[in-house]
Structure formats: structure tokens, C-alpha cells
Design a protein around this motif. Structure first.
Motif, PDB file in Angstrom:
ATOM      1  N   PRO A  37       0.884  -1.313  -0.098  1.00 55.13           N
ATOM      2  CA  PRO A  37      -0.132  -0.001   0.014  1.00 55.13           C
ATOM      3  C   PRO A  37       0.957   1.288  -0.088  1.00 55.13           C
ATOM      4  O   PRO A  37       1.926   1.383   0.842  1.00 55.13           O
ATOM      5  N   LEU A  38       0.278   2.278  -0.799  1.00 50.73           N
ATOM      6  CA  LEU A  38       1.174   3.515  -0.954  1.00 50.73           C
ATOM      7  C   LEU A  38       1.112   4.112   0.325  1.00 50.73           C
ATOM      8  O   LEU A  38      -0.145   4.448   0.939  1.00 50.73           O
ATOM      9  N   ASP A  39       2.231   4.682   0.875  1.00 46.11           N
ATOM     10  CA  ASP A  39       2.495   5.490   2.041  1.00 46.11           C
ATOM     11  C   ASP A  39       3.368   6.691   2.020  1.00 46.11           C
ATOM     12  O   ASP A  39       4.370   6.339   1.509  1.00 46.11           O
ATOM     13  N   ALA A  40       2.825   7.834   1.981  1.00 46.70           N
ATOM     14  CA  ALA A  40       3.741   8.921   1.906  1.00 46.70           C
ATOM     15  C   ALA A  40       4.966   8.704   2.697  1.00 46.70           C
ATOM     16  O   ALA A  40       6.010   9.395   2.212  1.00 46.70           O
ATOM     17  N   GLU A  41       4.910   8.655   4.126  1.00 49.05           N
ATOM     18  CA  GLU A  41       5.925   8.646   4.747  1.00 49.05           C
ATOM     19  C   GLU A  41       7.037   7.800   4.456  1.00 49.05           C
ATOM     20  O   GLU A  41       8.117   7.994   4.282  1.00 49.05           O
ATOM     21  N   VAL A  42       6.528   6.517   3.948  1.00 47.76           N
ATOM     22  CA  VAL A  42       7.372   5.486   3.391  1.00 47.76           C
ATOM     23  C   VAL A  42       8.128   5.619   2.142  1.00 47.76           C
ATOM     24  O   VAL A  42       9.199   5.659   1.866  1.00 47.76           O
ATOM     25  N   HIS A  43       7.094   5.853   1.153  1.00 49.38           N
ATOM     26  CA  HIS A  43       7.457   5.914  -0.428  1.00 49.38           C
ATOM     27  C   HIS A  43       7.657   7.124  -1.165  1.00 49.38           C
ATOM     28  O   HIS A  43       8.157   7.097  -2.124  1.00 49.38           O
ATOM     29  N   ALA A  44       7.210   8.256  -0.640  1.00 50.83           N
ATOM     30  CA  ALA A  44       7.076   9.347  -1.377  1.00 50.83           C
ATOM     31  C   ALA A  44       8.637  10.117  -1.765  1.00 50.83           C
ATOM     32  O   ALA A  44       8.583  10.256  -3.037  1.00 50.83           O
ATOM     33  N   PHE A  90      -1.056   1.375  -4.847  1.00 52.29           N
ATOM     34  CA  PHE A  90       0.144   0.576  -4.313  1.00 52.29           C
ATOM     35  C   PHE A  90       1.370   0.992  -4.742  1.00 52.29           C
ATOM     36  O   PHE A  90       1.384   1.703  -6.059  1.00 52.29           O
ATOM     37  N   THR A  91       2.394   0.634  -3.967  1.00 51.59           N
ATOM     38  CA  THR A  91       3.767   1.227  -4.457  1.00 51.59           C
ATOM     39  C   THR A  91       4.589  -0.353  -5.112  1.00 51.59           C
ATOM     40  O   THR A  91       4.046  -1.430  -4.498  1.00 51.59           O
ATOM     41  N   VAL A  92       5.220  -0.383  -6.110  1.00 51.57           N
ATOM     42  CA  VAL A  92       5.992  -1.487  -6.597  1.00 51.57           C
ATOM     43  C   VAL A  92       7.569  -1.307  -6.001  1.00 51.57           C
ATOM     44  O   VAL A  92       8.106  -0.257  -6.353  1.00 51.57           O
ATOM     45  N   ILE A  93       7.787  -2.291  -5.155  1.00 51.54           N
ATOM     46  CA  ILE A  93       9.311  -2.279  -4.794  1.00 51.54           C
ATOM     47  C   ILE A  93       9.773  -3.423  -5.436  1.00 51.54           C
ATOM     48  O   ILE A  93       9.352  -4.888  -5.496  1.00 51.54           O
ATOM     49  N   GLU A  94      11.027  -3.185  -5.947  1.00 51.25           N
ATOM     50  CA  GLU A  94      12.071  -4.048  -6.513  1.00 51.25           C
ATOM     51  C   GLU A  94      12.683  -4.938  -5.449  1.00 51.25           C
ATOM     52  O   GLU A  94      13.447  -4.115  -4.731  1.00 51.25           O
ATOM     53  N   ARG A  95      12.522  -6.141  -5.247  1.00 52.52           N
ATOM     54  CA  ARG A  95      13.003  -7.041  -4.067  1.00 52.52           C
ATOM     55  C   ARG A  95      14.767  -6.926  -4.298  1.00 52.52           C
ATOM     56  O   ARG A  95      15.132  -6.775  -2.906  1.00 52.52           O
ATOM     57  N   ALA A  96      15.136  -6.842  -5.412  1.00 55.90           N
ATOM     58  CA  ALA A  96      16.533  -6.734  -5.394  1.00 55.90           C
ATOM     59  C   ALA A  96      17.274  -5.706  -4.776  1.00 55.90           C
ATOM     60  O   ALA A  96      18.205  -5.811  -3.977  1.00 55.90           O
ATOM     61  N   ALA A 100      11.568   1.659  -3.869  1.00 57.77           N
ATOM     62  CA  ALA A 100      10.304   1.985  -4.456  1.00 57.77           C
ATOM     63  C   ALA A 100      10.500   2.562  -5.838  1.00 57.77           C
ATOM     64  O   ALA A 100      11.257   3.424  -6.167  1.00 57.77           O
ATOM     65  N   MET A 101       9.662   1.940  -7.038  1.00 54.68           N
ATOM     66  CA  MET A 101      10.263   2.439  -8.282  1.00 54.68           C
ATOM     67  C   MET A 101       8.887   2.739  -9.167  1.00 54.68           C
ATOM     68  O   MET A 101       9.069   3.237 -10.461  1.00 54.68           O
ATOM     69  N   GLY A 102       7.629   2.448  -8.611  1.00 53.27           N
ATOM     70  CA  GLY A 102       6.659   2.947  -9.358  1.00 53.27           C
ATOM     71  C   GLY A 102       5.315   2.706  -8.542  1.00 53.27           C
ATOM     72  O   GLY A 102       5.174   2.096  -7.569  1.00 53.27           O
ATOM     73  N   VAL A 103       4.109   3.140  -8.868  1.00 56.11           N
ATOM     74  CA  VAL A 103       2.782   3.005  -8.487  1.00 56.11           C
ATOM     75  C   VAL A 103       1.957   2.414  -9.653  1.00 56.11           C
ATOM     76  O   VAL A 103       2.028   2.309 -10.554  1.00 56.11           O
ATOM     77  N   ALA A 104       1.003   1.855  -8.863  1.00 60.00           N
ATOM     78  CA  ALA A 104      -0.452   1.368  -9.636  1.00 60.00           C
ATOM     79  C   ALA A 104      -1.593   1.241  -8.888  1.00 60.00           C
ATOM     80  O   ALA A 104      -1.525   1.144  -7.391  1.00 60.00           O
ATOM     81  N   SER A 105      -2.758   1.175  -9.346  1.00 60.47           N
ATOM     82  CA  SER A 105      -3.783   1.184  -8.288  1.00 60.47           C
ATOM     83  C   SER A 105      -4.933   0.278  -8.755  1.00 60.47           C
ATOM     84  O   SER A 105      -4.933  -0.229 -10.162  1.00 60.47           O
ATOM     85  N   GLY A 119      -5.013   0.714 -12.836  1.00 57.59           N
ATOM     86  CA  GLY A 119      -4.821   2.028 -13.452  1.00 57.59           C
ATOM     87  C   GLY A 119      -3.845   3.003 -12.673  1.00 57.59           C
ATOM     88  O   GLY A 119      -3.213   2.450 -11.880  1.00 57.59           O
ATOM     89  N   HIS A 120      -3.772   3.987 -13.097  1.00 57.45           N
ATOM     90  CA  HIS A 120      -2.825   5.057 -12.424  1.00 57.45           C
ATOM     91  C   HIS A 120      -1.320   4.410 -12.554  1.00 57.45           C
ATOM     92  O   HIS A 120      -0.741   4.733 -11.448  1.00 57.45           O
ATOM     93  N   ILE A 121      -1.130   3.446 -13.569  1.00 63.24           N
ATOM     94  CA  ILE A 121       0.186   2.895 -13.570  1.00 63.24           C
ATOM     95  C   ILE A 121       1.245   3.959 -13.936  1.00 63.24           C
ATOM     96  O   ILE A 121       1.176   4.614 -15.010  1.00 63.24           O
ATOM     97  N   HIS A 122       2.226   4.226 -13.130  1.00 63.07           N
ATOM     98  CA  HIS A 122       3.410   4.939 -13.301  1.00 63.07           C
ATOM     99  C   HIS A 122       4.615   4.464 -12.922  1.00 63.07           C
ATOM    100  O   HIS A 122       4.909   4.498 -11.800  1.00 63.07           O
ATOM    101  N   PHE A 123       5.109   3.795 -13.760  1.00 67.96           N
ATOM    102  CA  PHE A 123       6.412   3.066 -13.545  1.00 67.96           C
ATOM    103  C   PHE A 123       7.651   3.956 -14.040  1.00 67.96           C
ATOM    104  O   PHE A 123       7.775   4.491 -15.096  1.00 67.96           O
ATOM    105  N   SER A 124       8.620   4.293 -13.135  1.00 73.40           N
ATOM    106  CA  SER A 124       9.560   4.990 -13.309  1.00 73.40           C
ATOM    107  C   SER A 124      10.473   4.259 -14.327  1.00 73.40           C
ATOM    108  O   SER A 124      10.347   3.046 -14.606  1.00 73.40           O
ATOM    109  N   PRO A 125      11.724   4.648 -15.131  1.00 72.25           N
ATOM    110  CA  PRO A 125      12.568   4.151 -16.041  1.00 72.25           C
ATOM    111  C   PRO A 125      13.309   3.140 -15.444  1.00 72.25           C
ATOM    112  O   PRO A 125      13.545   2.036 -16.105  1.00 72.25           O
TER     113      PRO A 125
END
Length: 239
Positions: A37-44, A90-96, A100-105, A119-125
Motif C-alpha cells: 500500500p502506498l504510504d507518503a511517509e515510507v514511499h514519497a 500501491f507502490t511497486v518495490i523491486e525486491r533486489a 520503490a520504483m513505481g505505483v499502480a492502483s 490503472g494510474h500505472i506510473h512506472f519509473s524508467p
């Protein structure tokens, strides 16, 4: 096909239908990615940093909001949306890297009819062309069908060729364009629709499991079999 007493064709009966529950705001764990889950304190801050790798800002063009000039502005947006139930971000975390590298909902969550959208898919490069990003979307799709949803939707600006290609690569079939669907950033938006339905899910899951298997990637992380080669036969329409 069944017909009524005056000869009109009828849709297939949906027997023993029970509306599925709404998705929980809880993490989804994969081999390559974690969706939490997306969290401003943790992920922004981490997300804002990841998005700086998009030097031209191209990833913001077809989103109805952004870009944001600084972390403060982006964090304010995250704070505004993080607690919503629809869209549920939600935030997408690359496990390796544990980054945090992107969001989706999930959005347009409709248990009564068994339909749900990603939707609201916004993946960074950093997440684009990264198997972790694909696995993240697979985890969201898998959860939706396992909860009992009948339909998993993807919609995008009809001019967004990258998003249209991504939807079909993931095995979502083209369903048409809604013209003059919305106004986004002061401009007309025609919306392209894609979806997968529950009867297609077993084949889609098998395709994902094959593609995500560790043996499908060589020592340099290059795929041996493309996901599109596995999902293309499942598509009922392309566009």
C-alpha cells in the motif's frame, strides 16, 4: 444460444454468483517484486527520486496529474490519494534493491458485477523493461481473479501507444475506443479499453508462470521467451 419466448437472444446465465470481496489494502509478495500500500511517509521520497530518471517527463504526459516540481508537491499528491479505497494505490518495490520504483492502483472496483480495473500505472524508467514491473501487475491480476472477479480492465489514453502495447503484452484484449471520454489537462481524451476475463485466466496464469520462471532468464537477466509470445495466442482482439 438461448432465446426468450419471443425469440430474442439472451446472455449466458451466471449461476451461483456471489460478488467477490474488495481487495485488501495489504502487500502482495512475488519473487522479483513486492506490491505494498502506498504510504507518503515510507514511499514519497523514493518514488520522487525514481521519477527523476525520466528526464524528459514523458511518463507524465498521459496521466491526468503531474509532473510535480519538487518533493513537497509530489508528497502532497501522495498524501491525498494514499488512503483512498477507490482508486486503491500501491507502490511497486523491486525486491533486489528494496527500492520503490513505481505505483499502480485498483480502481472502478465493482464487486456486484465482478469487474475491477488496474490503472494510474506510473512506472519509473528503473521499473520499465524490468521483470519486477511485469510481476507486480501479474500479482494484482492474480489477486483479482483469485478473489472471484470476472473481468480485469485496463484503460488508457488512445494516443498512448506504449500503454496500449503493454496491455496486450500482458494478455489483455482490445475492446475498442470510447471517443471524447474525458478531458485531461485541458485536452480531449479518447480512451482505449482492454480486458481479460475469468475464462482466460488459467491460460494467462500459465503464460506468466512460464515467463517469470528463473530459467526463462539467462545469467545477464535477458529473457529467453518473450511474454508477448506466450500471451498473444490468448488475445481475442488486437488494436
Amino acid at each position: 444460444m438461448e432465446r426468450n419466448e419471443i425469440g430474442q437472444r439472451l446472455g449466458k446465465l451466471v449461476l451461483d454468483w456471489t460478488p467477490p470481496p474488495r481487495p485488501a489494502r495489504a502487500p502482495l509478495e512475488g519473487r522479483l517484486a513486492r506490491v505494498e500500500p502506498l504510504d507518503a511517509e515510507v514511499h514519497a521520497a523514493a518514488l520522487f527520486d525514481a521519477y527523476t530518471h525520466d528526464a524528459t517527463g514523458a511518463n507524465w504526459t498521459y496521466l491526468p496529474y503531474g509532473p510535480y516540481p519538487d518533493l513537497s508537491a509530489y508528497r502532497a499528491w501522495v498524501e491525498a490519494v494514499a488512503g483512498r479505497s477507490d482508486p486503491m494505490f500501491f507502490t511497486v518495490i523491486e525486491r533486489a534493491s528494496q527500492r520503490a520504483m513505481g505505483v499502480a492502483s485498483y480502481l472502478r472496483i465493482d464487486p456486484e458485477n465482478g469487474s475491477i480495473e488496474v490503472g494510474h500505472i506510473h512506472f519509473s524508467p528503473l521499473l520499465q523493461r524490468n521483470p519486477a514491473g511485469t510481476e507486480a501487475l501479474y500479482l494484482m491480476m492474480r489477486q483479482a481473479f483469485e478473489l472471484g472477479y470476472r473481468r480485469f480492465e485496463w484503460k488508457c489514453n488512445a494516443l498512448n501507444e506504449r500503454s496500449r502495447h503493454a496491455a496486450q503484452r500482458l494478455g489483455l484484449s482490445y475492446e475498442g475506443v470510447f471517443r471524447h471520454a474525458t478531458i485531461a489537462k485541458g485536452r480531449n481524451r479518447d480512451t482505449a479499453w482492454y480486458a481479460a476475463v475469468d475464462s482466460e485466466w488459467p491460460r494467462l496464469q500459465a503464460a506468466y508462470d512460464t515467463w517469470l520462471a528463473a530459467e526463462n532468464f539467462d545469467d545477464d537477466g535477458r529473457q529467453r521467451v518473450a511474454l508477448s509470445a506466450l500471451t498473444d495466442p490468448i488475445l481475442v482482439a488486437r488494436g
